[in-house]
Motif scaffolding. Structure first.
Motif, short mmCIF file in Angstrom:
data_model
loop_
_atom_site.label_atom_id
_atom_site.label_comp_id
_atom_site.label_asym_id
_atom_site.label_seq_id
_atom_site.Cartn_x
_atom_site.Cartn_y
_atom_site.Cartn_z
N LEU A 172 0.60 -1.18 0.02
CA LEU A 172 -0.02 0.45 0.42
C LEU A 172 0.87 1.20 -0.04
O LEU A 172 1.65 1.05 0.95
CB LEU A 172 -1.18 -0.17 1.09
N SER A 173 0.82 2.33 -1.23
CA SER A 173 1.39 3.66 -0.48
C SER A 173 1.15 3.86 0.51
O SER A 173 0.38 3.85 1.48
CB SER A 173 0.49 4.35 -1.50
N THR A 174 2.60 5.25 0.90
CA THR A 174 3.06 5.49 2.58
C THR A 174 2.35 6.68 2.36
O THR A 174 3.57 7.28 2.97
CB THR A 174 4.08 4.95 2.86
N ILE A 175 2.21 7.23 0.84
CA ILE A 175 2.27 8.66 0.88
C ILE A 175 1.41 9.79 1.71
O ILE A 175 1.97 11.10 2.76
CB ILE A 175 1.43 9.43 -0.35
N ASN A 176 0.23 8.92 2.72
CA ASN A 176 -0.63 9.58 3.63
C ASN A 176 -0.32 9.59 4.92
O ASN A 176 0.97 8.66 5.03
CB ASN A 176 -2.36 9.20 3.39
N ASP A 177 -0.64 9.50 5.95
CA ASP A 177 0.26 9.70 7.26
C ASP A 177 0.51 7.83 7.54
O ASP A 177 -0.63 7.23 6.55
CB ASP A 177 -0.86 10.69 8.13
N VAL A 178 0.38 7.92 8.46
CA VAL A 178 0.38 6.45 8.62
C VAL A 178 -0.50 5.61 9.07
O VAL A 178 -1.08 4.58 9.41
CB VAL A 178 0.98 5.83 10.83
N VAL A 179 -1.51 6.08 9.47
CA VAL A 179 -3.00 5.59 9.64
C VAL A 179 -4.12 5.35 8.44
O VAL A 179 -5.41 5.18 8.20
CB VAL A 179 -3.53 6.51 10.84
N ARG A 180 -3.22 6.29 7.27
CA ARG A 180 -4.30 5.97 6.12
C ARG A 180 -3.38 5.55 4.81
O ARG A 180 -3.07 5.66 3.73
CB ARG A 180 -4.00 7.81 5.36
N PRO A 181 -2.74 4.28 4.90
CA PRO A 181 -1.67 3.52 4.13
C PRO A 181 -2.86 3.34 2.72
O PRO A 181 -3.90 2.95 3.05
CB PRO A 181 -1.16 2.53 4.69
N GLY A 182 -2.79 3.99 1.22
CA GLY A 182 -3.09 3.34 0.02
C GLY A 182 -4.02 4.49 0.12
O GLY A 182 -4.80 4.20 -1.36
N ILE A 183 -4.52 5.05 1.08
CA ILE A 183 -6.24 5.41 0.79
C ILE A 183 -5.48 6.67 -0.19
O ILE A 183 -5.23 8.04 0.19
CB ILE A 183 -7.04 6.11 2.40
N VAL A 184 -6.46 7.59 -1.06
CA VAL A 184 -6.42 8.51 -2.32
C VAL A 184 -7.20 9.13 -1.98
O VAL A 184 -6.92 10.43 -2.30
CB VAL A 184 -6.11 8.45 -3.24
N HIS A 185 -9.07 9.03 -1.64
CA HIS A 185 -10.18 9.99 -1.31
C HIS A 185 -10.94 8.69 -0.78
O HIS A 185 -10.39 7.96 -0.54
CB HIS A 185 -10.71 10.13 -2.49
N MET A 206 -10.89 4.22 -4.69
CA MET A 206 -9.36 3.49 -5.50
C MET A 206 -8.92 3.16 -4.52
O MET A 206 -8.54 4.70 -3.48
CB MET A 206 -9.35 4.79 -6.52
N ILE A 207 -7.42 2.65 -4.69
CA ILE A 207 -6.53 2.43 -3.64
C ILE A 207 -4.86 2.36 -4.31
O ILE A 207 -5.57 1.85 -5.43
CB ILE A 207 -6.60 1.35 -2.92
N ALA A 208 -4.07 3.17 -3.34
CA ALA A 208 -2.91 3.14 -4.08
C ALA A 208 -2.08 2.40 -3.60
O ALA A 208 -1.61 1.53 -2.59
CB ALA A 208 -2.39 4.73 -4.58
N LYS A 209 -1.59 1.01 -4.24
CA LYS A 209 -0.74 -0.22 -3.98
C LYS A 209 1.08 0.34 -3.72
O LYS A 209 2.04 0.13 -4.03
CB LYS A 209 -0.85 -1.24 -4.68
N ASN A 210 1.09 1.62 -4.77
CA ASN A 210 2.16 1.86 -4.62
C ASN A 210 2.62 3.56 -4.11
O ASN A 210 1.30 3.99 -4.69
CB ASN A 210 3.39 2.00 -5.34
N ASP A 211 3.91 4.98 -4.33
CA ASP A 211 3.80 6.12 -4.21
C ASP A 211 3.22 6.44 -5.43
O ASP A 211 2.87 8.36 -5.14
CB ASP A 211 4.64 6.38 -3.29
N GLN A 212 4.08 5.56 -6.53
CA GLN A 212 3.95 6.85 -7.98
C GLN A 212 2.83 6.73 -8.42
O GLN A 212 2.04 7.65 -8.91
CB GLN A 212 4.86 5.97 -8.60
#
Length: 302
Positions: free
Chosen positions: A121-134, A145-151
């Motif tokens: 899961l992506s790590t761009i958001n803070d630690v309680v929101r991995p993968g969460i884009v919206h 939609m869920i992001a599985k990496n930062d790109q």
């Protein structure tokens, strides 16, 4: 509990985020910017924007939210995965599920389920929101939609910001909308009456919702809504603002309403460009059973 910080500007000059970060050494500038983003900073009861230039004598009030729970645990919660590959996933969230943990919901969230079902899961958001884009509200069902990496996260987030992604909802509202289509262009910010609510306010953030009538009943209207922006509670606030609040909405709707488990609002259609392949992807989720059953009863009564 929420705590309140008050800062009186003496001689400082410049952007409010920079000045507050300097005055509050225990809090980073990114934290201050997050407060501003969440409409937690006010001046004389008005929400303050991040680019506001402070003036001598300004009395700034910050409502600091409860600290969020950061001890995330994977939980074997059933999850409807509509699509997934190495970069993205699309989830059909059930009504009643919170998207990410917080002080009031430390477990049982979509994030807890994602951690169990997905390795990356992506790590761009803070630690309680991995993968969460919206996000969508707890009692709103439908596609995320869920992001599985930062790109992938950066690409999907940019599409949301640039308004190139597609998000369509179906809602059942009180009242009979006489016209077939409409656009609500009204800024949204934190309510001055109740800080847990959002409202249309003069200096709020731009918010645009398009709607089309799908079906009319005696006292209700079924509408399709397309979001141009993604403000907190946007559809619920906008429909209340024009006099057609969502059926079942415990916050923005009337007390006498249809029986259900919260607002009758479903994120039906989700479209975006794949971050890696560039392919245009569109997904659709059927209405939940309770929503469909309610429509059948309304048709029968009519």
């Amino acid at each position: 509990m929420e705590k309140q910080i008050e800062v009186i500007i003496k001689e400082e000059k410049g952007r409010v985020d920079k000045v507050l970060a300097e005055r509050l050494p225990d809090h980073s500038r990114s934290q201050v910017q997050q407060w501003l983003k969440e409409d937690a900073v006010t001046l004389a009861g008005e929400t303050v924007r991040a680019n506001y230039k402070v003036k001598a004598g300004d009395h700034l009030v910050i409502q600091v939210p409860e600290p969020e729970v950061v001890d995330l645990e994977p939980e074997n919660i059933p999850l409807t995965i509509v699509y997934q590959d190495a970069d993205v996933a699309v989830i059909n969230k059930p009504q009643g599920m919170v998207v990410h943990p917080s002080a009031g919901h430390p477990s049982g969230t979509l994030v807890n389920a994602l951690l169990y079902h997905m390795e990356d899961l992506s790590t761009i958001n803070d630690v309680v929101r991995p993968g969460i884009v919206h996000r969508i509200d707890k009692d709103t069902s439908g596609l995320l939609m869920i992001a599985k990496n930062d790109q992938a996260h950066e690409s999907l987030a940019k599409q949301l910001k640039d308004k190139t992604s597609l998000r369509k909802y179906v809602a059942l509202v009180h009242g009979n909308i006489s016209h077939e289509k409409g656009t609500i262009n009204a800024p949204i910010g934190r309510s001055k009456v109740n800080r847990k609510m959002q409202a249309v306010i003069e200096n709020g953030k731009p918010a645009v919702t398009h709607f089309t009538v799908l079906e009319r009943f005696d006292q209700f209207t079924l509408v399709e809504l397309q979001l141009e922006t993604g403000r907190t509670h946007q559809i619920r606030v906008h429909m209340q603002y024009i006099g057609f609040p969502l059926a079942g909405d415990p916050i923005y709707g009337p007390k006498r309403t249809l029986k259900g488990n919260g607002q009758f609002l479903h994120a039906k259609l989700l479209g975006f460009t794949h971050p890696t392949t560039g392919e245009s992807m569109v997904f659709e989720a059927p209405l939940p059973e309770l929503f469909e059953d309610t429509l059948k009863k309304l048709r029968k009564n009519d």
